[in-house]
Write a protein that holds these residues in place. Sequence first.
Motif, PDB file in Angstrom:
ATOM      1  N   LYS A 144       0.846  -1.194   0.000  1.00  0.00           N
ATOM      2  CA  LYS A 144       0.000   0.000   0.000  1.00  0.00           C
ATOM      3  C   LYS A 144       0.888   1.252   0.000  1.00  0.00           C
ATOM      4  CE  LYS A 144      -3.497   2.306   2.763  1.00  0.00           C
ATOM      5  NZ  LYS A 144      -3.224   2.774   4.105  1.00  0.00           N
ATOM      6  N   LYS A 145       1.916   1.225   0.852  1.00  0.00           N
ATOM      7  CA  LYS A 145       2.812   2.376   0.921  1.00  0.00           C
ATOM      8  C   LYS A 145       3.512   2.597  -0.416  1.00  0.00           C
ATOM      9  CE  LYS A 145       2.119   3.846   4.959  1.00  0.00           C
ATOM     10  NZ  LYS A 145       1.777   5.209   5.324  1.00  0.00           N
TER      11      LYS A 145
ATOM     12  N   GLU B  47       1.046   4.096  -2.847  1.00  0.00           N
ATOM     13  CA  GLU B  47       0.840   5.522  -2.595  1.00  0.00           C
ATOM     14  C   GLU B  47       1.956   6.352  -3.226  1.00  0.00           C
ATOM     15  OE1 GLU B  47       0.588   6.006   1.615  1.00  0.00           O
ATOM     16  OE2 GLU B  47      -1.544   5.498   1.707  1.00  0.00           O
ATOM     17  N   LYS B  48       3.174   5.859  -3.063  1.00  0.00           N
ATOM     18  CA  LYS B  48       4.309   6.610  -3.606  1.00  0.00           C
ATOM     19  C   LYS B  48       4.288   6.614  -5.130  1.00  0.00           C
ATOM     20  CE  LYS B  48       7.119   6.085   0.372  1.00  0.00           C
ATOM     21  NZ  LYS B  48       7.848   5.038   1.071  1.00  0.00           N
TER      22      LYS B  48
ATOM     23  N   LEU C 255       1.620   6.427  -6.987  1.00  0.00           N
ATOM     24  CA  LEU C 255       0.569   7.364  -7.392  1.00  0.00           C
ATOM     25  C   LEU C 255       1.073   8.794  -7.328  1.00  0.00           C
ATOM     26  CD1 LEU C 255      -2.522   5.774  -5.627  1.00  0.00           C
ATOM     27  CD2 LEU C 255      -2.308   6.232  -8.078  1.00  0.00           C
ATOM     28  N   HIS C 256       1.832   9.094  -6.295  1.00  0.00           N
ATOM     29  CA  HIS C 256       2.357  10.448  -6.167  1.00  0.00           C
ATOM     30  C   HIS C 256       3.327  10.741  -7.310  1.00  0.00           C
ATOM     31  CE1 HIS C 256       3.815  14.165  -4.599  1.00  0.00           C
ATOM     32  NE2 HIS C 256       5.036  13.690  -4.383  1.00  0.00           N
TER      33      HIS C 256
ATOM     34  N   TYR D 165      -1.890  13.788  -6.014  1.00  0.00           N
ATOM     35  CA  TYR D 165      -2.006  12.702  -5.034  1.00  0.00           C
ATOM     36  C   TYR D 165      -0.859  12.765  -4.032  1.00  0.00           C
ATOM     37  CZ  TYR D 165      -2.883   8.349  -2.717  1.00  0.00           C
ATOM     38  OH  TYR D 165      -3.163   7.437  -1.746  1.00  0.00           O
TER      39      TYR D 165
ATOM     40  N   PRO E  61       0.301  11.288  -0.372  1.00  0.00           N
ATOM     41  CA  PRO E  61      -0.059  10.349   0.701  1.00  0.00           C
ATOM     42  C   PRO E  61      -0.326  11.125   1.996  1.00  0.00           C
ATOM     43  CG  PRO E  61       1.928   9.606  -0.450  1.00  0.00           C
ATOM     44  CD  PRO E  61       1.624  10.983  -0.943  1.00  0.00           C
TER      45      PRO E  61
ATOM     46  N   ALA F 112      -6.997  13.857   1.860  1.00  0.00           N
ATOM     47  CA  ALA F 112      -6.758  12.424   1.660  1.00  0.00           C
ATOM     48  C   ALA F 112      -8.067  11.718   1.331  1.00  0.00           C
ATOM     49  CB  ALA F 112      -6.127  11.818   2.909  1.00  0.00           C
TER      50      ALA F 112
ATOM     51  N   GLN G 129      -8.948  12.540  -2.258  1.00  0.00           N
ATOM     52  CA  GLN G 129      -8.081  11.776  -3.164  1.00  0.00           C
ATOM     53  C   GLN G 129      -8.560  10.346  -3.300  1.00  0.00           C
ATOM     54  OE1 GLN G 129      -3.812  14.027  -2.272  1.00  0.00           O
ATOM     55  NE2 GLN G 129      -4.210  12.038  -1.367  1.00  0.00           N
ATOM     56  N   ASN G 130      -8.923   9.744  -2.164  1.00  0.00           N
ATOM     57  CA  ASN G 130      -9.329   8.344  -2.203  1.00  0.00           C
ATOM     58  C   ASN G 130     -10.660   8.165  -2.926  1.00  0.00           C
ATOM     59  OD1 ASN G 130      -7.041   7.442  -0.986  1.00  0.00           O
ATOM     60  ND2 ASN G 130      -7.889   7.527   1.093  1.00  0.00           N
TER      61      ASN G 130
END
Lengths: 451, 451
Positions: free
Chosen positions: B390-391, B394-395, B397-398, B405, B407, B426, B429-430
């Motif tokens: 997941k982490k 997130e990165k 996506l950024h 986006y 995190p 957040a 974004q989600n």
Amino acid sequence: MPARSIIPTRSTEAPRTFTIVGGGLGGALMAIYLGREGYEVDLYERRADPRSGKADAGRSINLAISVRGIEALRGVGLAEEVLKQAVPMRGRMIHGVGGDVVYQPYGVHPDQAINSVSRKDLNVTLIEAARAMPSVRVHFDHKCVGVNIETGQARFQVGDDGGSVETSPGVVIGADGAFSAVRGAMQRLDRFDYSQSYLAHGYKELSIPPGADGRHRLERNALHIWPRKSFMMIALPNIDGSFTCTLFWAHEGENSAAAVRADDEVRGFFNRVFPDAVPHMPTLIEDFRNNPNPSLVTVRCQPWHYRDRVVLLGDAAHAVVPFYGQGANCAFEDCPVLLECLRGSATDPGAAFNEYERRRKRHADALADLAIGNFLEMRDKTGSRVFLLKKKGEKLLHRLLGDAYLPLYSMVSFSTIAYADAVERARRQNRRLGAAAAVVLLLILLLLASA
Amino acid sequence: MPARSIIPTRSTEAPRTFTIVGGGLGGALMAIYLGREGYEVDLYERRADPRSGKADAGRSINLAISVRGIEALRGVGLAEEVLKQAVPMRGRMIHGVGGDVVYQPYGVHPDQAINSVSRKDLNVTLIEAARAMPSVRVHFDHKCVGVNIETGQARFQVGDDGGSVETSPGVVIGADGAFSAVRGAMQRLDRFDYSQSYLAHGYKELSIPPGADGRHRLERNALHIWPRKSFMMIALPNIDGSFTCTLFWAHEGENSAAAVRADDEVRGFFNRVFPDAVPHMPTLIEDFRNNPNPSLVTVRCQPWHYRDRVVLLGDAAHAVVPFYGQGANCAFEDCPVLLECLRGSATDPGAAFNEYERRRKRHADALADLAIGNFLEMRDKTGSRVFLLKKKGEKLLHRLLGDAYLPLYSMVSFSTIAYADAVERARRQNRRLGAAAAVVLLLILLLLASA
């Protein structure tokens, strides 16, 4: 001698003496329960003897005693005596701004009623009963100024002259209300969870005296509501032909205690929003001037006890806002449960208090949420057609489905199903109802498609 | 003379003197902000001068100062000096039970780091800076024992000999931490909302000394975590080559402070659950014996001020649990905002305090929730593959979407976006991501259907 020497070691014998702080409804009933069991009880009350007539003026929202409270009173043989002082309310009478009136029965059976009782009269009845017991001593004008939770000793200031007394080491029951001094002593403990949360609304007590014929000026067997969205007035009948009215309104903003103050503002406000009530309120201005505008608080805490020394009861453990009429009923329910737990762990009161907390805490929490929810319902929705239809629908479902569908209001007010269980059951009912509705809808669609 | 005569009427002149109760991080920084503005400041601290070395042992979870705190320090020219004492941590180093280690960078840019600082060193830096100002006086060994919130006077017990002093009427800033005496005085006010809520977990401070070569025994520029579901240990680097470790665990139950007490139990527990750390902890048993097992509390209250007399700051207004490393950063952020508000309403501090509360309260509330959420994340999830993925997602996506986006962790730790705004962003974004995923899924289905 070292100070610790006064700390009693845990005895294998049951404690025989209880100090109860607070002679309000919960404290007085608990004294009776303990006294009947043969315990020695010292009940201390901050205020003067209520029989002296010096009650707290303007702070007595009438009580609506329901089956829960009645059962707890029945446990000490006081139900009939209290019901004699009560006026049964079988439904809500909703007063519109235009003077229109709609009546909604509370229950599905005509005998389902909540009982309007004067807090002071009920308190006097309980104090009399407590004092009649040989092992109960009642001390008025004793203000609790400190509790040593390690030793179970309470300190009191006696009257206004400043003399003080301290109890012997023992067990202290904190029944001293929302602003409990006993709880205050526990609050300094590590890991004591505590919250006090105020509504933006306060209340003003007013009155409708008996009519010229000595009888009630409005329908006697109803709880009257004047719902006005951001505020509301209610009126509960007394046996002397009068009603005790309570105006719930915001502390600040439009139509609030801050906005309506001078006599002519009060007159103008009441004529505008409660026109049908004004002719029945000859002492409106006087009442308004004399009575305070107290706040409404919800208190939650955990734990409810400290070892085998201190335990909390009623509002001291779980003060709720008054909109479900269940605060006193919930405090009354605490008493037989606490006694049962003491019976179950006679030589270990710490275990008894733990069990009492385990059995009561989640229900008190559930009631706190219900009470806030009912405030919104009474204020905003009781006046609406949708609300009336919903209530009718609930009753219809109950008639059709019997005990498989009990409206939440009925479970809270006309049963002794514990609060959290009632909430959970209402959720289950609604889920099933939703599923059933979906199936019916699907069948209709299939029929239409096949037609 | 009537007591009321000492109540000052509201002046049209700005107050020039502030009493700050509490010389911890927030109180000391506020003293500097006010001193630079030319205000007279008396800063009172319960403890001894931290430069004397008599700090509270075993209660100093290391600080992770992030950009929010740095910006607040920069406002008084102290950022560089503090960063010199700090060790930047650029990621989490996750230690499995089997000794396996996984590194997760915190940010998407390598310069994104949080800075490990010793609470005591930072406090000394701030106190030195405050004391260097001509208009700031610092008083140690002054324990606040009461506040008159009507007059803005604080009473202090000086040292252990019991002598006491009282300040002149003025403005009191309560920066005296989670168990604030200043807030205690406000809590008796009608309609003061308050809650204190404890985690079931406490903490034990331990240490990893420098290696034989004087250097860090574990990766220096990381926050080390040993996640173990119901408990965890963390270690933060110090500039002297040591790490300060904190074990967070339940007060009771399995693997808890109650279950692991004797030296051999401690040894057995650590060998079983933190085997790779034990060789680095030569003083484990000694540290364990010497250090307390404090609790972790979240405090919320409202209002944060009383008229133009008293205002709360930092933990006194909003204590949070330490799991987002943002408690001190949030307290630091309070200081420039309070000063700005005072500048904006120079002659009406009551309005300034109101505006300060309006600007800060909801963000402090948001942080309280974030901190509890991160506790669960660090303890339960950092060890899982899903969390790592997941982490990474997130990165990614950024990297793909840039600032569209961010995190949540990055917004909280590497930006000055106010906490509640970060949470809201957040969520947005989600939602967008969910909608985009739904569209993509639909397109794929359509393609498959048409194929």
